[in-house]
Design a protein around this motif. Sequence first.
Motif, PDB file in Angstrom:
ATOM      1  N   GLY A   1       0.736  -1.261  -0.170  1.00  0.00           N
ATOM      2  CA  GLY A   1      -0.041  -0.081  -0.728  1.00  0.00           C
ATOM      3  C   GLY A   1       0.506   1.324   0.293  1.00  0.00           C
ATOM      4  O   GLY A   1       0.360   2.234   0.360  1.00  0.00           O
ATOM      5  N   TYR A   2       2.294   0.894   0.231  1.00  0.00           N
ATOM      6  CA  TYR A   2       2.560   2.280  -0.695  1.00  0.00           C
ATOM      7  C   TYR A   2       2.778   3.650  -1.472  1.00  0.00           C
ATOM      8  O   TYR A   2       2.907   4.429  -1.892  1.00  0.00           O
ATOM      9  CB  TYR A   2       4.191   2.318   0.346  1.00  0.00           C
ATOM     10  CG  TYR A   2       4.702   1.913   0.992  1.00  0.00           C
ATOM     11  CD1 TYR A   2       4.236   2.293   2.635  1.00  0.00           C
ATOM     12  CD2 TYR A   2       4.886   0.450   2.289  1.00  0.00           C
ATOM     13  CE1 TYR A   2       4.817   1.445   3.805  1.00  0.00           C
ATOM     14  CE2 TYR A   2       5.693  -0.401   2.868  1.00  0.00           C
ATOM     15  CZ  TYR A   2       5.329   0.467   3.775  1.00  0.00           C
ATOM     16  OH  TYR A   2       5.480  -0.138   5.250  1.00  0.00           O
ATOM     17  N   LEU A   3       2.140   2.737  -2.628  1.00  0.00           N
ATOM     18  CA  LEU A   3       2.471   2.989  -3.992  1.00  0.00           C
ATOM     19  C   LEU A   3       0.819   2.479  -4.259  1.00  0.00           C
ATOM     20  O   LEU A   3       0.579   2.087  -4.273  1.00  0.00           O
ATOM     21  CB  LEU A   3       3.398   2.476  -5.070  1.00  0.00           C
ATOM     22  CG  LEU A   3       4.557   3.118  -5.001  1.00  0.00           C
ATOM     23  CD1 LEU A   3       5.287   2.145  -6.091  1.00  0.00           C
ATOM     24  CD2 LEU A   3       4.532   4.240  -5.200  1.00  0.00           C
ATOM     25  N   PHE A   4       0.070   3.636  -4.646  1.00  0.00           N
ATOM     26  CA  PHE A   4      -0.779   3.772  -5.342  1.00  0.00           C
ATOM     27  C   PHE A   4      -1.387   4.262  -6.732  1.00  0.00           C
ATOM     28  O   PHE A   4      -0.992   5.954  -6.249  1.00  0.00           O
ATOM     29  CB  PHE A   4      -2.441   3.895  -4.231  1.00  0.00           C
ATOM     30  CG  PHE A   4      -3.602   3.444  -5.003  1.00  0.00           C
ATOM     31  CD1 PHE A   4      -3.770   2.209  -5.180  1.00  0.00           C
ATOM     32  CD2 PHE A   4      -4.739   4.661  -5.225  1.00  0.00           C
ATOM     33  CE1 PHE A   4      -5.054   2.112  -6.161  1.00  0.00           C
ATOM     34  CE2 PHE A   4      -5.666   4.393  -6.078  1.00  0.00           C
ATOM     35  CZ  PHE A   4      -6.451   3.055  -6.057  1.00  0.00           C
ATOM     36  N   ASN A   5      -1.510   3.915  -7.781  1.00  0.00           N
ATOM     37  CA  ASN A   5      -1.229   4.815  -9.112  1.00  0.00           C
ATOM     38  C   ASN A   5       0.063   5.077  -9.170  1.00  0.00           C
ATOM     39  O   ASN A   5      -0.163   6.571  -9.722  1.00  0.00           O
ATOM     40  CB  ASN A   5      -2.474   4.986  -9.460  1.00  0.00           C
ATOM     41  CG  ASN A   5      -3.695   4.867  -9.369  1.00  0.00           C
ATOM     42  OD1 ASN A   5      -4.228   3.292  -9.645  1.00  0.00           O
ATOM     43  ND2 ASN A   5      -5.140   5.125  -8.892  1.00  0.00           N
ATOM     44  N   ALA A   6       1.014   4.860  -9.501  1.00  0.00           N
ATOM     45  CA  ALA A   6       1.839   5.015  -9.044  1.00  0.00           C
ATOM     46  C   ALA A   6       2.680   5.979  -8.195  1.00  0.00           C
ATOM     47  O   ALA A   6       3.006   7.455  -8.264  1.00  0.00           O
ATOM     48  CB  ALA A   6       2.526   5.668 -10.613  1.00  0.00           C
ATOM     49  N   LYS A   7       1.785   6.607  -7.105  1.00  0.00           N
ATOM     50  CA  LYS A   7       1.655   8.185  -6.259  1.00  0.00           C
ATOM     51  C   LYS A   7       2.163   7.403  -4.774  1.00  0.00           C
ATOM     52  O   LYS A   7       1.323   6.151  -4.804  1.00  0.00           O
ATOM     53  CB  LYS A   7       1.041   8.750  -6.492  1.00  0.00           C
ATOM     54  CG  LYS A   7       0.016  10.036  -8.070  1.00  0.00           C
ATOM     55  CD  LYS A   7      -0.759  10.237  -8.053  1.00  0.00           C
ATOM     56  CE  LYS A   7      -1.378  11.109  -9.087  1.00  0.00           C
ATOM     57  NZ  LYS A   7      -1.774  11.792  -9.535  1.00  0.00           N
ATOM     58  N   SER A   8       2.680   7.961  -4.377  1.00  0.00           N
ATOM     59  CA  SER A   8       3.081   7.595  -2.904  1.00  0.00           C
ATOM     60  C   SER A   8       2.847   8.499  -2.101  1.00  0.00           C
ATOM     61  O   SER A   8       2.527  10.194  -2.550  1.00  0.00           O
ATOM     62  CB  SER A   8       4.176   7.594  -3.200  1.00  0.00           C
ATOM     63  OG  SER A   8       4.273   6.789  -1.282  1.00  0.00           O
TER      64      SER A   8
END
Length: 209
Positions: free
Chosen positions: A44-51
């Motif tokens: 869950g640290y990255l979602f849709n290449a965003k953090s």
Amino acid sequence: MANHAINCLETNARGKLSRFHELKKEWGFARFLSRSDFEDTTQGYLFNAKSVFGVEILVNKYAKGERTVLPQKLSDTTYTWRVSNYSTLCSKISSDVFIIGDCKWKLKLYLEGYGDREGKSVSLYLEFHDREAAARIYAEYMICLKSEKNGKDCKRTANHMLSASSINWAWPFFMSLNDIEDASKGFLVEDTLIIQVEITRIAFVESFS
């Protein structure tokens, strides 16, 4: 010349306090999170290449303050310690006391490592030897094991606040025993290690009301 320190302490992720001042404006974590864990989308640290990154700062205020007195340019900033008869020495040895910046210092070497590094590496300490001094001292320094063959010295740099109650700063894993004993690397020549410390900057920290 005096610079007032910022009366701000940061509580880091390990529960320790970090003090910001004129000579130490940044604190961070060299190993905050492994790259593999960060890129593992199941965590869950990255979602849709965003953090998303956040910070919570707890500030401790004091009625008293501190000032950092910057020194004049240091002279004779380097001390060289030749550790002879390496193979016959006991597990822990100390250098002679030496003076840099009108302060007394000492190096400590654990030849077989210390703590969880025992038997794996050498551990090296820089010790502030003015134990009766009331003032705390901020120091920037470099320590290296000299190579006498290829010029590829093993260097470590640090900056740290030292005092009578916190007298030293250490590298439990300074260099592996295998590398030291590897003749092709040139660190151990004629059963002698050469350790050099250079203290490039010191500043005394004084309290005031």
